[in-house]
Design an enzyme around this catalytic site. Sequence first.
Site: not given
Lengths: 348, 348
Positions: A248, A238, A47-48
Amino acid sequence: MEKILSLKYEEGQLVMIDQRKLPLQEVDFVARTYREVDFAIKDMVIRGAPAIGAAAAYGVALAAREFEDLDKEDFMKNLEEALEVLNRSRPTAVNLMWAVKRMRKLINENQNLEVKALSALILEEAHKVTVEDQAINIAMGDHGNTVIPQKATILTHCNTGALATVGIGTALGVVRQAHYSGKDLLVYADETRPRLQGGRLTAWELLKEGIPARLIADSVAATLIRDGKIDVILVGADRVAGNGDAANKIGTFMLSVVAKAYGVPFYVVAPTTTIDFESRSGEDIVIEEREATEVTHIEGVRFAPEGIEVYNPAFDVTPAENITGIVTEKGILKAPYTEAMAALRRTL
Amino acid sequence: MEKILSLKYEEGQLVMIDQRKLPLQEVDFVARTYREVDFAIKDMVIRGAPAIGAAAAYGVALAAREFEDLDKEDFMKNLEEALEVLNRSRPTAVNLMWAVKRMRKLINENQNLEVKALSALILEEAHKVTVEDQAINIAMGDHGNTVIPQKATILTHCNTGALATVGIGTALGVVRQAHYSGKDLLVYADETRPRLQGGRLTAWELLKEGIPARLIADSVAATLIRDGKIDVILVGADRVAGNGDAANKIGTFMLSVVAKAYGVPFYVVAPTTTIDFESRSGEDIVIEEREATEVTHIEGVRFAPEGIEVYNPAFDVTPAENITGIVTEKGILKAPYTEAMAALRRTL
């Protein structure tokens, strides 16, 4: 200090640190097909936003390899399906769409090549995405470091480190560059419910780096901010809209409201690949809602009563007016963001 | 609807719903000595300022019963020690100190009585504390209900219900009275990390009452507030200072900042026993810090890495200026609070 690599490509497979198991178990998740990469993104093995982008690029490379033995037409058809599937694996992270678009462009521009040659080129491009992200992280870290005092207490949210990227991180990359440059830091890490990426991943990364850190429940931050105990807040993103609004991890907006009320600098650290120049404001950003069990269970153990309804948005949108600056690899953008963004776009 | 009783006294024992086990298990914790009551308060078998007050009052009654066979001097000495121990069982909830003080006053005023008679009087007083709390809850609920629209979405934090009191609750008592009076409600319940009293207890109470409810991570509230999805915020308090500053479960202050920024009414619901007229502002309030494991573990399962430092304050202080009104059993106090408090004090 061992270097943390969220993913690495090894001869036909993408090896990812399984972030669902951290920090208690350090095990790898190995994807050999693009569908396994799609699963890994969906299930948050990885993720990220930047890490997802790189994973998706390798996902396309794995698809190309998978279909290498087909004739050109079937190869292209299957590849197109892989692009579609990977593009949809999570809805909010714009780097994912950016990476898929980049791979699609490469494929379109080289569609006259033979299957094997095109497949090799695709893999080469995925490597490039990775190497570029590493350089971008360093550049963001250096730009961000200019706003960190010599002795600083920093508040972070979610995980924006090596695990969220394929380099040193975005917001946590700034923390790393400040630490490497000899600054005296204390980091308060929000645990970041519901998925606890701060408590699991950021705490783990900070311990590995030997950076002094304290873990807090998300709602503790407000008092620390009011009491003057936080010098600067660093968060990732994001997706950043063309006017500077930033989507985010859920909880970011809340921090920004408190930061603004008490005059604490609030920086979003995000590569230019996270900027969605096409979306005019945060209202255009699709916010992913995730499963109720993320809230009702922790570590697979239920704590909330059976039958309770849950509202579980994964992200929120912080309006540009609450953001002191957006740290990119090209420098720090300041308000008015619409102008700053337009100027930046012309350089890309 | 079965009535939830956080505690009941039965012939020499105090039977409490073991709130550590809710909602997955509905089991009782039985205390036969004041030290068991002290443990129950410390370990949060029972929690919530008014419930702690009542438990402490019964703790004194259990101590008196325990020492009934001693001579008067030893009885008084042991009773005094029980008062001291119970008074220290948790530092922030003022109702605890209030209840102990009330029992001490009763004992002092009746120190000429024989041991058995004094012991009986003490138990009688503990029953009175309980009966009074029930009436106070109803009165707060009725006053609070005047600010609830006919169709309302309400945000709550922590647990302020039957489990936190010995009646219908403080903030959740207002929700109950609004519901009983036929209003159309939707309650967003903050899960309230780290102890998850919202996710465990408030969710459980709302389900039992059949009041439509949604559980959210604490940091989701900010977006709901900004987006106009919350009509009113109702929280409890563990201690209200003489100027209206209110100590309550960690996370309350954060909500108040966002509520103020977006103009959403924010009410503290607390009986006058929660007001500490002696403390001039929130700065005088001692904030309890609790164990790191409350943050690093959930349901006994560790999720944060070994070795990470934790900062875990149980409460925060919401400044009076962020509070729309303080709902007490005597009516709703409004700013300027120092004057309103002084006027209230004269009536007590």
